[in-house]
Design an enzyme around this catalytic site. Structure first.
Site, PDB file in Angstrom:
ATOM      1  N   CYS A   2       0.821  -1.214   0.000  1.00 18.62           N
ATOM      2  CA  CYS A   2       0.000   0.000   0.000  1.00 18.62           C
ATOM      3  C   CYS A   2       0.853   1.261   0.000  1.00 18.62           C
ATOM      4  CB  CYS A   2      -0.875   0.027   1.243  1.00 18.62           C
ATOM      5  SG  CYS A   2      -1.889  -1.432   1.427  1.00 18.62           S
ATOM      6  N   ARG A  27       4.866   0.293  -6.105  1.00 14.63           N
ATOM      7  CA  ARG A  27       4.889  -0.527  -4.902  1.00 14.63           C
ATOM      8  C   ARG A  27       3.965  -1.738  -5.026  1.00 14.63           C
ATOM      9  NH1 ARG A  27       6.801   2.535  -0.392  1.00 14.63           N
ATOM     10  NH2 ARG A  27       5.494   1.396   1.073  1.00 14.63           N
ATOM     11  N   TRP A  71      -2.959  -2.730  -1.600  1.00 11.86           N
ATOM     12  CA  TRP A  71      -2.542  -4.074  -1.983  1.00 11.86           C
ATOM     13  C   TRP A  71      -3.250  -4.998  -0.992  1.00 11.86           C
ATOM     14  CZ3 TRP A  71       0.317  -8.236   0.025  1.00 11.86           C
ATOM     15  CH2 TRP A  71       0.808  -9.156  -0.926  1.00 11.86           C
ATOM     16  N   ASN A  95      -1.404   1.614   5.761  1.00  8.73           N
ATOM     17  CA  ASN A  95      -0.485   0.626   5.184  1.00  8.73           C
ATOM     18  C   ASN A  95      -0.027  -0.250   6.347  1.00  8.73           C
ATOM     19  OD1 ASN A  95       1.627  -0.789   4.037  1.00  8.73           O
ATOM     20  ND2 ASN A  95       2.985   0.984   3.857  1.00  8.73           N
ATOM     21  N   GLY A  96      -0.163  -1.571   6.214  1.00  6.12           N
ATOM     22  CA  GLY A  96       0.269  -2.468   7.288  1.00  6.12           C
ATOM     23  C   GLY A  96      -0.825  -3.485   7.608  1.00  6.12           C
ATOM     24  N   GLU A 481      18.213 -16.979  -8.976  1.00  7.08           N
ATOM     25  CA  GLU A 481      17.761 -15.620  -9.287  1.00  7.08           C
ATOM     26  C   GLU A 481      17.136 -15.567 -10.690  1.00  7.08           C
ATOM     27  OE1 GLU A 481      17.104 -13.114  -7.713  1.00  7.08           O
ATOM     28  OE2 GLU A 481      17.162 -11.439  -9.104  1.00  7.08           O
ATOM     29  N   LYS A 485      13.299 -14.406 -11.435  1.00  7.99           N
ATOM     30  CA  LYS A 485      12.967 -13.328 -12.382  1.00  7.99           C
ATOM     31  C   LYS A 485      11.933 -13.823 -13.389  1.00  7.99           C
ATOM     32  CE  LYS A 485      14.105 -10.550 -10.750  1.00  7.99           C
ATOM     33  NZ  LYS A 485      14.893 -10.441  -9.573  1.00  7.99           N
ATOM     34  N   GLU A 488       8.424 -14.434 -11.770  1.00  6.43           N
ATOM     35  CA  GLU A 488       7.654 -13.293 -11.268  1.00  6.43           C
ATOM     36  C   GLU A 488       7.124 -12.387 -12.364  1.00  6.43           C
ATOM     37  OE1 GLU A 488       9.474 -10.592  -8.404  1.00  6.43           O
ATOM     38  OE2 GLU A 488      11.409 -10.802  -9.367  1.00  6.43           O
ATOM     39  N   HIS A 504      19.324 -36.174  -9.112  1.00 10.87           N
ATOM     40  CA  HIS A 504      18.666 -36.569  -7.855  1.00 10.87           C
ATOM     41  C   HIS A 504      17.181 -36.212  -7.869  1.00 10.87           C
ATOM     42  CE1 HIS A 504      22.525 -37.652  -6.161  1.00 10.87           C
ATOM     43  NE2 HIS A 504      23.007 -36.516  -6.651  1.00 10.87           N
ATOM     44  N   LYS A 603       6.208  -4.174  -4.536  1.00 11.27           N
ATOM     45  CA  LYS A 603       7.640  -3.869  -4.556  1.00 11.27           C
ATOM     46  C   LYS A 603       8.235  -3.971  -3.149  1.00 11.27           C
ATOM     47  CE  LYS A 603      11.577  -2.544  -6.178  1.00 11.27           C
ATOM     48  NZ  LYS A 603      12.375  -3.589  -6.842  1.00 11.27           N
TER      49      LYS A 603
HETATM   50  O1  M6R Z   1      13.507  -4.718  -0.539  1.00 10.86           O
HETATM   51  P1  M6R Z   1      14.067  -6.106  -0.303  1.00 10.86           P
HETATM   52  O2  M6R Z   1      15.344  -6.326  -0.991  1.00 10.86           O
HETATM   53  O3  M6R Z   1      14.137  -6.426   1.159  1.00 10.86           O
HETATM   54  O4  M6R Z   1      12.989  -7.060  -0.942  1.00 10.86           O
HETATM   55  C1  M6R Z   1      13.115  -8.446  -0.834  1.00 10.86           C
HETATM   56  C2  M6R Z   1      12.193  -9.150  -1.808  1.00 10.86           C
HETATM   57  O5  M6R Z   1      10.872  -8.811  -1.549  1.00 10.86           O
HETATM   58  C3  M6R Z   1      12.514  -8.789  -3.265  1.00 10.86           C
HETATM   59  O6  M6R Z   1      13.846  -9.039  -3.582  1.00 10.86           O
HETATM   60  C4  M6R Z   1      11.611  -9.605  -4.214  1.00 10.86           C
HETATM   61  O7  M6R Z   1      11.925 -10.948  -4.150  1.00 10.86           O
HETATM   62  C5  M6R Z   1      11.731  -9.075  -5.652  1.00 10.86           C
HETATM   63  N1  M6R Z   1      10.434  -8.929  -6.241  1.00 10.86           N
HETATM   64  C6  M6R Z   1      12.519  -9.970  -6.526  1.00 10.86           C
HETATM   65  O8  M6R Z   1      12.627  -9.491  -7.832  1.00 10.86           O
END
Ligand code: M6R
Length: 608
Positions: A2, A27, A71, A95-96, A481, A485, A488, A504, A603
């Site tokens: 949010c 965000r 959100w 927010n929270g 990673e 990517k 997501e 395995h 975000k």
């Molecule tokens: O702001 P942060 O680095 O603490 O965020 C951690 C994760 O939420 C963040 O890296 C998330 O996995 C990304 N969407 C990955 O691309």
């Protein structure tokens, strides 16, 4: 997650609220809304993009208002659940997560309040309304009400016929913007990008602060209940940093900004002949001296950076390093080690689990804490004794890219510093690592030139349901990673594996429909990796290999190879992640997904 914007000013603040919400779109959100004072309340809400709310708000004029992007946590994305939530002429955005909302809700229902949403936020609106029965002052009512909340919140509150906005924070970010120039006014927002349109002077609220905003004054009362002065900072964020410019997507912009982001982050080593622990703060020489083990805490992409760091720290400094997912560590019965260095890695500095995990470590007597973070003054930075601020600039795309490579640069510096402190770094090695770091921006720039070839590969992924990413050694976290990517932003199911683990289990998945992406740098594990790739080829798997210029691997039917311009030794993971970022980006483009705001994701994950 949010986003909040609040404004009180002599000018019409409706465009300020809308522009602020647009800046907070990154965000992640599913609905938006605002409340204006005219002097009675007008509330507008919509599901979907801020643009729809902006259309509704066309022609509105007001001098006091609060606005929100939601959100969903409690209750589906819908207009009735969108913020602001109101209680008889009083509006709240939040927010929270309020953990004791169910209990408060029962109490408020018994007191005669009718609920019109499924949110935890509506409880706050009615609770303040109820408190106002015994104290007519809005500020005091917010103080007394927030004292009853358990959980995390940043809130902004507005009430009819009252020209003040009251904001409060605990466990979720909120800052104030002090108006400048003729228009003046005062503002609040979840992050600075929302307020650059009106001011650069910002005050970061502390945990438990409650603040009152008037057109020409602010006052802040701290958690202790007494008035406090918080320092104002001049934001160095430039408006261009948060604009798309020549790019189509923020993710694309951020991938291509990596050379500059690395150069800015590494400016700290400038022309130095030697690496100094002072890079991590004034207390670092003492605090890092004698460190005999390291614990890294992080989530998502930042966790993957930590996994790479484990290889570096153990190899260079010869001290054990464990890396834990913050949301697991904070709740498990681990064995505390007060001598251990605890490193929190976070782009945003506001990730709820990472913040809680560092607090948990501290509560267990682990006081040697270091934040590696991209946002100065963020909660995680403030929580840690030492800090290294990456200089990636604002990262807007939900998929983290430049934050990751700059985190790697910072972690490599940490590994070298620890090696030096352990007496394991020969002077010529130090010189050569410094040279490699300085050359990194140029090396990344060369990798970006592979984009056209990667684009062509991306076409072949669009109809795939699954993908496997393989790496070995310090490239195994890069495989993880790459998979994160791809999943997501393109919604293709992807998994990262250490290539040696293939037989395995995951080999069972391999057939012609399963693309297998492999990272094949020219390092000591290349021959082992090639055997693993043969296992894939023998089962009809389609291999996409990112090799180095001099890796001895051959193109053949079912084996496609792209070569990075140079082999980069220990820092090779920084280079090899870049083509994987580009691949995901282009697959997402082919699939037509919302690259910068993938479904269901936010975000900054400021709630648990
Ligand atoms: O702001 P942060 O680095 O603490 O965020 C951690 C994760 O939420 C963040 O890296 C998330 O996995 C990304 N969407 C990955 O691309």
């Amino acid at each position: 997650m949010c986003g909040i914007v609040a404004a009180t000013a002599a000018r019409n603040i409706v465009p300020v609220l809308i522009e602020g919400l647009l800046k907070l779109e990154y965000r992640g959100y599913d609905s938006a809304g605002l409340a204006l004072l005219n002097p009675t309340l007008t509330r507008l809400r919509s599901v979907g993009r801020v643009a729809e709310l902006a259309a509704q708000a066309e022609g509105q004029v007001a001098h006091h208002g609060i606005a929100h992007t939601r959100w969903a946590t409690h209750g589906v994305p819908s207009e009735r659940n969108a913020h602001p939530h109101v209680s008889a002429g009083l509006a709240v955005v939040h927010n929270g997560i309020i953990e004791n909302y169910a209990e408060l809700k029962q109490e408020l229902i018994a007191a005669g309040y009718a609920f019109t949403s499924d949110t935890d936020t509506e409880v706050i609106a009615h609770l303040i309304q109820e408190t106002l029965k015994s104290s007519a002052d809005l500020f005091e009512a917010v103080q007394r009400s927030t004292a009853r909340l358990i959980g995390a919140y940043a809130i902004a509150v507005l009430r009819e016929w009252d020209e003040t906005i009251v904001v409060a924070r605990h466990g979720a970010p909120l800052l104030l913007g002090l108006g400048q120039g003729e228009d003046g006014g005062n503002y609040a927002a979840s992050d600075a990008s929302a307020l650059l349109q009106v001011t650069r002077r910002m005050i970061y609220l502390e945990e438990g602060d409650v603040a009152e905003l008037r057109r020409d004054a602010i006052r802040i009362v701290g958690a202790g209940g007494t008035a406090v002065e918080r320092p104002a900072h001049e934001s160095t964020l430039s408006a261009d940093d948060v604009e798309l410019g020549e790019y189509t997507h923020y993710m694309q912009k951020e991938i291509f900004e990596q050379p500059q982001a690395l150069a800015a982050t590494l400016e700290l080593i400038g022309g130095a002949q030697a690496i100094s622990p002072n890079l991590f703060g004034v207390a670092a020489p003492e605090m890092l001296g004698g460190v005999r083990s390291v614990l890294v805490l992080a989530c998502g992409t930042s966790f993957h950076a930590g996994l790479v760091a484990r290889y570096w720290i153990e190899q260079l400094a010869g001290i054990p390093c464990s890396v834990e997912i913050a949301s697991e560590y904070r709740y498990r019965a681990s064995v505390p080690n007060p001598e251990q260095l605890v490193v929190a890695i976070s782009q945003s500095g506001e990730t709820a689990d990472t913040l809680a995990s560092i607090k948990h470590a501290k509560a267990q007597g682990m006081g040697r804490t270091l934040a590696i973070c991209n946002v100065p003054e963020s909660a995680i930075v403030r929580e840690c004794a030492l800090r290294f601020l990456t200089r990636a600039g604002p990262e807007i795309g939900v998929a983290s890219t430049k934050a990751f490579t700059t985190q790697l640069a910072a972690l490599f510096l940490l590994a070298v510093t620890l090696a030096k402190q352990s007496g394991r770094l020969a002077p010529e090695q130090e010189t050569s690592y410094l040279a490699a770091l300085r050359h990194l921006p140029v090396a990344v720039q060369k990798v970006l030139a592979l984009e056209d070839a990667i684009k062509a590969w991306a076409e072949r992924f669009a109809d795939k349901q699954h993908a496997l990413f393989l790496g070995r050694g310090h490239h195994y976290p890069i495989a993880l990673e790459g998979a994160l990517k791809l999943k997501e932003i393109s919604y293709i199911h992807a998994e990262g594996y250490p290539a040696g683990e293939l037989k395995h289990g995951p080999l069972a998945l391999v057939d012609k429909n399963m693309p297998v992406i492999s990272i094949a740098p020219n390092d000591a594990l290349l021959e082992k990796l090639k055997s693993n790739l043969k296992e894939v080829a023998a089962r009809g798997g389609e291999l996409y290999v990112f090799a180095d210029a001099d890796s001895v691997v051959d193109e053949e039917p079912g084996v496609h190879i792209l070569r990075l311009p140079e082999h980069y030794g220990l820092l090779s993971p920084v280079l090899h992640v870049v083509p994987l970022q580009l691949l995901s980006y282009h697959v997402a483009l082919v699939k037509g997904t919302d690259v910068d705001k993938p479904r269901n994701l936010a975000k900054s994950v400021t709630v648990e």
